[in-house]
Design an enzyme around this catalytic site. Structure first.
Site, PDB file in Angstrom:
ATOM      1  N   CYS A   2      19.939  -7.865  70.188  1.00 14.12           N
ATOM      2  CA  CYS A   2      19.257  -6.989  70.896  1.00 14.12           C
ATOM      3  C   CYS A   2      18.083  -6.297  69.961  1.00 14.12           C
ATOM      4  O   CYS A   2      18.517  -5.721  68.982  1.00 14.12           O
ATOM      5  CB  CYS A   2      19.915  -5.789  71.591  1.00 14.12           C
ATOM      6  SG  CYS A   2      20.972  -6.637  73.086  1.00 14.12           S
ATOM      7  N   ARG A  26      16.161 -11.222  67.578  1.00  9.64           N
ATOM      8  CA  ARG A  26      17.428 -10.567  67.668  1.00  9.64           C
ATOM      9  C   ARG A  26      18.092 -10.709  69.118  1.00  9.64           C
ATOM     10  O   ARG A  26      19.165 -10.194  69.477  1.00  9.64           O
ATOM     11  CB  ARG A  26      17.191  -8.898  67.633  1.00  9.64           C
ATOM     12  CG  ARG A  26      16.683  -8.507  66.372  1.00  9.64           C
ATOM     13  CD  ARG A  26      16.499  -6.865  66.077  1.00  9.64           C
ATOM     14  NE  ARG A  26      17.555  -6.168  66.377  1.00  9.64           N
ATOM     15  CZ  ARG A  26      18.462  -6.047  65.214  1.00  9.64           C
ATOM     16  NH1 ARG A  26      17.848  -6.459  64.010  1.00  9.64           N
ATOM     17  NH2 ARG A  26      19.551  -5.358  65.390  1.00  9.64           N
ATOM     18  N   TRP A  72      20.155  -9.628  73.880  1.00 14.08           N
ATOM     19  CA  TRP A  72      21.237 -10.715  73.680  1.00 14.08           C
ATOM     20  C   TRP A  72      22.447 -10.378  74.339  1.00 14.08           C
ATOM     21  O   TRP A  72      23.084  -9.234  74.170  1.00 14.08           O
ATOM     22  CB  TRP A  72      21.527 -10.912  72.059  1.00 14.08           C
ATOM     23  CG  TRP A  72      22.438 -12.234  71.924  1.00 14.08           C
ATOM     24  CD1 TRP A  72      22.077 -13.481  71.942  1.00 14.08           C
ATOM     25  CD2 TRP A  72      23.882 -11.991  71.803  1.00 14.08           C
ATOM     26  NE1 TRP A  72      23.188 -14.285  71.833  1.00 14.08           N
ATOM     27  CE2 TRP A  72      24.262 -13.386  71.881  1.00 14.08           C
ATOM     28  CE3 TRP A  72      24.848 -11.001  71.772  1.00 14.08           C
ATOM     29  CZ2 TRP A  72      25.728 -13.520  71.543  1.00 14.08           C
ATOM     30  CZ3 TRP A  72      26.172 -11.413  71.708  1.00 14.08           C
ATOM     31  CH2 TRP A  72      26.505 -12.760  71.447  1.00 14.08           C
ATOM     32  N   ASN A  98      20.659  -1.072  71.636  1.00 16.31           N
ATOM     33  CA  ASN A  98      21.209  -2.286  70.880  1.00 16.31           C
ATOM     34  C   ASN A  98      22.695  -1.926  70.208  1.00 16.31           C
ATOM     35  O   ASN A  98      22.704  -0.628  69.420  1.00 16.31           O
ATOM     36  CB  ASN A  98      20.260  -2.354  69.774  1.00 16.31           C
ATOM     37  CG  ASN A  98      21.065  -3.297  68.589  1.00 16.31           C
ATOM     38  OD1 ASN A  98      20.452  -3.173  67.337  1.00 16.31           O
ATOM     39  ND2 ASN A  98      21.715  -4.216  68.968  1.00 16.31           N
ATOM     40  N   GLY A  99      23.520  -2.768  70.540  1.00 16.58           N
ATOM     41  CA  GLY A  99      25.080  -2.145  70.129  1.00 16.58           C
ATOM     42  C   GLY A  99      26.214  -2.386  71.246  1.00 16.58           C
ATOM     43  O   GLY A  99      25.639  -3.247  72.305  1.00 16.58           O
ATOM     44  N   GLU A 466      28.286 -27.281  57.121  1.00 19.86           N
ATOM     45  CA  GLU A 466      26.964 -26.543  57.398  1.00 19.86           C
ATOM     46  C   GLU A 466      26.201 -27.590  58.173  1.00 19.86           C
ATOM     47  O   GLU A 466      25.512 -27.331  59.142  1.00 19.86           O
ATOM     48  CB  GLU A 466      26.287 -26.260  55.972  1.00 19.86           C
ATOM     49  CG  GLU A 466      25.036 -25.439  56.055  1.00 19.86           C
ATOM     50  CD  GLU A 466      24.662 -24.343  56.976  1.00 19.86           C
ATOM     51  OE1 GLU A 466      25.920 -24.013  57.433  1.00 19.86           O
ATOM     52  OE2 GLU A 466      23.550 -24.244  57.422  1.00 19.86           O
ATOM     53  N   LYS A 470      24.441 -26.969  61.812  1.00 13.83           N
ATOM     54  CA  LYS A 470      23.029 -27.059  62.229  1.00 13.83           C
ATOM     55  C   LYS A 470      22.889 -27.961  63.393  1.00 13.83           C
ATOM     56  O   LYS A 470      21.862 -27.608  64.366  1.00 13.83           O
ATOM     57  CB  LYS A 470      22.164 -27.856  60.896  1.00 13.83           C
ATOM     58  CG  LYS A 470      21.821 -26.686  59.778  1.00 13.83           C
ATOM     59  CD  LYS A 470      20.975 -25.993  59.992  1.00 13.83           C
ATOM     60  CE  LYS A 470      21.719 -24.558  60.484  1.00 13.83           C
ATOM     61  NZ  LYS A 470      22.270 -23.523  59.413  1.00 13.83           N
ATOM     62  N   GLU A 473      23.915 -26.075  66.597  1.00 18.32           N
ATOM     63  CA  GLU A 473      23.069 -25.001  67.214  1.00 18.32           C
ATOM     64  C   GLU A 473      21.870 -25.511  67.775  1.00 18.32           C
ATOM     65  O   GLU A 473      21.218 -24.726  68.603  1.00 18.32           O
ATOM     66  CB  GLU A 473      23.200 -23.691  66.340  1.00 18.32           C
ATOM     67  CG  GLU A 473      22.722 -23.934  65.058  1.00 18.32           C
ATOM     68  CD  GLU A 473      22.640 -22.919  64.130  1.00 18.32           C
ATOM     69  OE1 GLU A 473      22.757 -21.673  64.783  1.00 18.32           O
ATOM     70  OE2 GLU A 473      22.566 -22.954  62.910  1.00 18.32           O
ATOM     71  N   HIS A 489      45.755 -38.020  60.128  1.00 18.42           N
ATOM     72  CA  HIS A 489      47.036 -36.939  60.283  1.00 18.42           C
ATOM     73  C   HIS A 489      46.608 -36.484  61.629  1.00 18.42           C
ATOM     74  O   HIS A 489      47.209 -35.518  62.086  1.00 18.42           O
ATOM     75  CB  HIS A 489      47.039 -35.967  59.295  1.00 18.42           C
ATOM     76  CG  HIS A 489      47.528 -36.111  57.943  1.00 18.42           C
ATOM     77  ND1 HIS A 489      48.758 -36.688  57.856  1.00 18.42           N
ATOM     78  CD2 HIS A 489      46.789 -36.488  56.795  1.00 18.42           C
ATOM     79  CE1 HIS A 489      48.976 -36.909  56.516  1.00 18.42           C
ATOM     80  NE2 HIS A 489      47.580 -36.882  55.784  1.00 18.42           N
ATOM     81  N   LYS A 589      19.225 -14.716  66.115  1.00 21.88           N
ATOM     82  CA  LYS A 589      19.076 -14.618  64.719  1.00 21.88           C
ATOM     83  C   LYS A 589      19.971 -13.447  64.111  1.00 21.88           C
ATOM     84  O   LYS A 589      20.896 -13.899  63.035  1.00 21.88           O
ATOM     85  CB  LYS A 589      17.729 -14.308  64.215  1.00 21.88           C
ATOM     86  CG  LYS A 589      17.408 -14.414  62.572  1.00 21.88           C
ATOM     87  CD  LYS A 589      17.466 -15.968  62.077  1.00 21.88           C
ATOM     88  CE  LYS A 589      17.266 -16.053  60.753  1.00 21.88           C
ATOM     89  NZ  LYS A 589      17.892 -17.108  60.211  1.00 21.88           N
TER      90      LYS A 589
HETATM   91  O1  M6R Z   1      22.325 -12.824  58.548  1.00 23.55           O
HETATM   92  P1  M6R Z   1      23.590 -13.504  58.221  1.00 23.55           P
HETATM   93  O2  M6R Z   1      23.528 -14.318  57.193  1.00 23.55           O
HETATM   94  O3  M6R Z   1      24.706 -12.544  58.055  1.00 23.55           O
HETATM   95  O4  M6R Z   1      23.816 -14.180  59.593  1.00 23.55           O
HETATM   96  C1  M6R Z   1      25.114 -14.967  59.572  1.00 23.55           C
HETATM   97  C2  M6R Z   1      25.107 -15.907  60.711  1.00 23.55           C
HETATM   98  O5  M6R Z   1      25.053 -15.238  61.879  1.00 23.55           O
HETATM   99  C3  M6R Z   1      24.298 -16.983  60.597  1.00 23.55           C
HETATM  100  O6  M6R Z   1      24.179 -17.621  59.510  1.00 23.55           O
HETATM  101  C4  M6R Z   1      24.323 -18.241  61.727  1.00 23.55           C
HETATM  102  O7  M6R Z   1      25.376 -18.704  61.516  1.00 23.55           O
HETATM  103  C5  M6R Z   1      22.927 -19.056  61.707  1.00 23.55           C
HETATM  104  N1  M6R Z   1      22.443 -19.107  63.131  1.00 23.55           N
HETATM  105  C6  M6R Z   1      23.132 -20.426  61.221  1.00 23.55           C
HETATM  106  O8  M6R Z   1      22.240 -21.214  61.336  1.00 23.55           O
END
Ligand code: M6R
Length: 594
Positions: A2, A26, A72, A98-99, A466, A470, A473, A489, A589
Site C-alpha cells: 500500500c 506498492r 494491496w 499502510n501496514g 529464480e 520469474k 509471477e 525419489h 513490488k
Molecule cells: O525488496 P526485496 O528485495 O526485499 O523484495 C523481496 C521479494 O518480495 C521480491 O524479490 C519478490 O520475490 C519479487 N517479486 C521477485 O521478482
C-alpha cells in the site's frame, strides 16, 4: 504494501494522483482519495489501478488538502468498499493506512460495544472510528492521536484529515513515511520518490513519531512532547521512465549491463570498497544470509560464494522463517540481509532479531535511503538504479555481483588472497543478453503449458528456482523446481509425455550426472529442454527437444549469465499470454507487511 500520499496546497487532486502513480509499485488492487474543501470532504474510490481512479476524480477542484491511497489488500477483498480512505461514523475523519493493525478485532469489538458499526472488512476503518471515539471527549487532536496510536499494535503509516481542520495528521510505526515542504505546500508520502520535482529536502519520520502539517509548517511529536526533526537532502537518481520500451520489466532486464558497470565503478573507489575498515570481523565464525523471494535466491548463491571465497560457515534463510527457527545468532555471527527495497517487512523483522542477538549486520540493498540501509552496521549498495517492475530482474544480477565482491572482501580480511573485483570485471567483459530469438521461440512454446519442471544441481538449482519464480509471477504457469537427483525419489510420478522438463546444466563437474537425471524423465515421455554453456556433439544434441546455450564464464557469476535469458523468456511468455508483466495479479513490488 500500500502507498499513502497526502498534500496541502494547490490542486491536491493532481498531486495525489501523480503521487499514487509513483507509489503504484506498492499495490494496485484499488485506490482512493479524500479531498477537503472549505465546507465538505469528498471521497473517490475505484477498484484496480490508479488509471481507474483518475477517471472519476474531477479535473480541477477548489480543494486545498487531500490524502490518497493505493492498496494491496490484506484485510478484505479488493473492492471499492474496502478501498481507502476510510471514514469515521460522523464522516468527519478520513484515514489512509499502510501496514497491519494486529489487534484490530479486539479494538473493533470494543468499538462495537460503544455503538460503532463497520462498513468494511479492513483493519483501517477501526483507526478512523477510534479517533472519533477519543475525539468526543478530548478536542486536543495531538492527545487524541497519542491515545489512538498507543492503542494500536502492529505497523502503520497513517495520513489523517478532518473535514473541519486545515491540515494533515500523520503517524508512523514500522511502515515507511516521509514528509516534505515547499513554501507553504506540504507533501506526505510512503516513498520519497513522490517528492521529486516538489522539494529539495525531506523529513524522515521515526517509528512511534506522529505529527501535524499545515500551510504554516510541520510539527513532530514523540508521546506528547514536540521534537525537532532535521531535514535530509533529497538525493534521487533519475526517476525511471519507459523510454522506448513497452514495459519496465524488459527495460530493466536490459539495464543489467549498466548496473554491473555502475558496480565496478563504485567499488573501484577505495572509500567505497573498504567497508570493513575499523571493523574487526576476525571473530566471526558463521554467516547467515537472509532475504525473501528473488533476494532469497541471491542469498543462496551468496552463501555459496562466501563458503568458496572465505571458507566460512554460511547458510541462507527465508526471512519469514528465520524469525521462527532456532537460528543460533550471537555476537560471532554476521547476518547479511539482502533486499532490493530495503523495506521488506519479513527481512526487517529478521534484521531486528539479528541485532537483538548481538550479530554484526550487513545490508545488501538497492534503495539507499531505505530502513535497512539506514540501520544495518554497514551496507553495500547494489547500484542497480530504480527498479519498478514487480518482477525483480536487474536487481538480482546486481545483488549477485555485489555478493561476489562482499565474499571476496571477507575472504581478503580473513587472509585469503583474492581481488574482490576480479569476477565482476570478467562478467562485465563477457556479458551479453544472449540470443533473444531463441528465447522468444521458447516463450512461444511455454505459453501453452500449465505446468513446468526445472531441475539442476548446486548453483544451477538456485538459478532454476529464480527462473521458476520469474515464470510463475509473470506468466501464472505452475513452474516447479527439483534437485536433479531428487526426481527419482518421487517426482517422476508427475512426468508424462505432455511434460516439459528444463535442465539447468552449466557446471561441468556435475553436467553428466544432471543430464542423466534428465534422461530418466525423458524415458517417461518428458520433453527435455537443455540450458547449458557447453557445446554438444550433434548426436548428443539430438537427445533434447530444445537447447539454449549461454556463454561460459568460469566463475560463480555464471549465475548472472544464466538468469538473464530466463528473465527474457518469462517476459515474452507473459506478453504471449496477454499479461502485464509489470503488474502481475495479486502482487506488489514492496512487501511491507509480514
Ligand atoms: O525488496 P526485496 O528485495 O526485499 O523484495 C523481496 C521479494 O518480495 C521480491 O524479490 C519478490 O520475490 C519479487 N517479486 C521477485 O521478482
Amino acid at each position: 504494501m500500500c502507498g499513502i500520499v497526502g498534500f496541502i496546497g494547490k490542486a491536491p487532486e493532481k498531486v495525489l494522483l501523480e503521487g499514487l502513480k509513483r507509489l503504484e509499485y506498492r499495490g494496485y488492487d484499488s485506490a482512493g482519495i479524500a479531498l477537503k474543501f472549505s465546507d465538505r470532504m469528498d471521497l473517490f474510490k475505484a477498484k484496480g489501478e490508479i488509471k481507474n481512479l483518475e477517471k472519476i476524480v474531477p479535473n480541477e477542484t477548489t480543494a486545498r488538502i487531500g490524502i490518497g491511497h493505493t492498496r494491496w489488500a490484506t484485510h478484505g477483498k479488493p473492492d471499492e468498499t474496502n478501498a481507502h480512505p476510510h471514514v469515521s461514523s460522523d464522516k468527519k475523519w478520513a484515514v489512509v493506512h499502510n501496514g497491519i493493525i494486529e489487534n484490530y478485532i479486539e479494538l473493533k469489538t470494543k468499538l462495537n460495544d460503544f455503538g460503532y458499526d463497520f462498513y468494511s472488512e479492513t483493519d483501517t476503518e477501526t483507526i478512523a472510528k477510534l479517533i472519533e471515539y477519543f475525539y468526543k471527549d478530548d478536542c486536543n487532536v495531538i492527545s487524541v492521536l497519542n491515545k489512538t496510536i498507543s492503542s494500536l499494535k502492529g505497523s502503520y503509516a497513517l495520513g489523517i484529515i478532518n473535514k473541519e481542520q486545515d491540515g494533515i495528521y500523520f503517524a508512523k510505526n514500522k511502515s515507511p513515511l516521509y514528509v516534505a515542504k515547499c513554501g507553504n505546500e506540504v507533501m506526505l508520502a510512503s516513498d520519497i520518490i513522490c517528492f521529486k520535482g516538489f522539494a529539495e529536502e525531506y523529513y524522515p519520520i521515526s517509528d512511534g513519531v506522529f505529527g501535524y502539517a499545515t500551510e504554516n509548517g510541520i510539527e513532530f511529536y514523540d508521546n506528547l512532547s514536540k521534537i525537532d526533526v532535521a531535514p535530509i537532502p533529497l538525493n534521487l537518481g533519475d526517476y525511471s521512465n519507459l523510454n522506448t520500451y513497452k514495459h519496465f520489466m524488459l527495460k530493466e532486464i536490459f539495464e543489467t549491463k549498466t548496473a554491473i558497470k555502475n558496480i565496478i565503478e563504485y567499488y573501484s573507489e577505495k572509500n567505497n570498497i573498504n567497508k570493513f575498515d575499523g571493523r574487526d570481523i576476525s571473530k566471526i565464525n558463521r554467516v547467515k544470509f537472509i532475504g525473501c523471494g528473488t533476494a532469497y535466491h541471491a542469498c543462496l548463491l551468496g552463501a555459496d560464494m562466501l563458503r568458496k571465497k572465505a571458507g566460512l560457515d554460511a547458510e541462507a534463510y527465508v526471512a519469514s522463517e528465520f524469525r521462527y527457527q532456532d537460528v543460533c545468532v550471537d555476537d560471532k555471527t554476521m547476518v547479511v540481509l539482502v533486499s532490493q527495497s530495503g523495506e521488506t517487512a519479513d527481512t526487517l523483522a529478521a534484521f531486528e532479531l539479528a541485532k537483538e542477538n548481538g550479530a554484526f549486520t550487513v545490508a545488501i540493498v538497492n534503495v539507499e535511503y531505505s530502513t535497512l540501509a539506514k540501520n544495518a552496521d554497514i551496507y553495500f549498495p547494489i547500484k542497480a538504479g530504480v527498479e519498478i517492475a514487480v518482477a525483480s530482474t536487474k536487481a538480482f544480477s546486481a545483488q549477485l555481483s555485489v555478493l561476489n565482491i562482499f565474499a571476496g572482501l571477507v575472504g581478503e580480511r580473513l587472509g585469503k588472497n583474492s581481488d574482490p573485483l576480479y569476477d565482476v570485471r570478467k562478467l562485465f567483459e563477457c556479458f551479453d543478453y544472449g540470443n533473444i530469438n531463441d528465447f522468444k521461440l521458447l516463450a512461444d512454446v511455454l505459453r501453452y503449458n500449465d505446468s513446468l519442471f526445472m531441475i539442476g544441481r548446486g548453483d544451477d538449482y538456485y538459478i532454476a528456482q529464480e527462473a521458476s519464480l520469474k515464470i510463475k509471477e509473470t506468466s501464472y504457469i505452475n513452474s516447479n523446481t527439483y534437485y536433479a537427483g531428487e526426481l527419482k525419489h518421487g517426482f517422476l510420478a508427475l512426468i508424462d509425455d505432455a511434460t516439459y522438463v528444463i535442465v539447468f546444466a552449466t557446471d561441468k563437474n556435475v553436467f553428466t550426472k544432471t543430464v542423466c537425471n534428465a534422461e530418466e524423465a525423458k524415458a517417461r515421455g518428458a520433453k527435455i529442454i537443455l540450458f547449458t554453456c557447453f557445446d554438444l556433439s550433434e548426436a548428443d544434441a539430438e537427445n533434447f527437444y530444445y537447447i539454449i546455450k549461454v556463454k561460459e564464464l568460469g566463475n560463480s557469476l555464471q549465475s548472472v549469465l544464466n538468469i538473464v535469458p530466463w528473465q527474457i523468456i518469462a517476459y515474452y511468455t507473459s506478453i504471449n499470454k496477454g499479461i502485464n508483466p509489470d503488474k502481475p495479479r495479486n502482487l506488489a513490488k514492496s512487501v511491507t507487511v509480514e
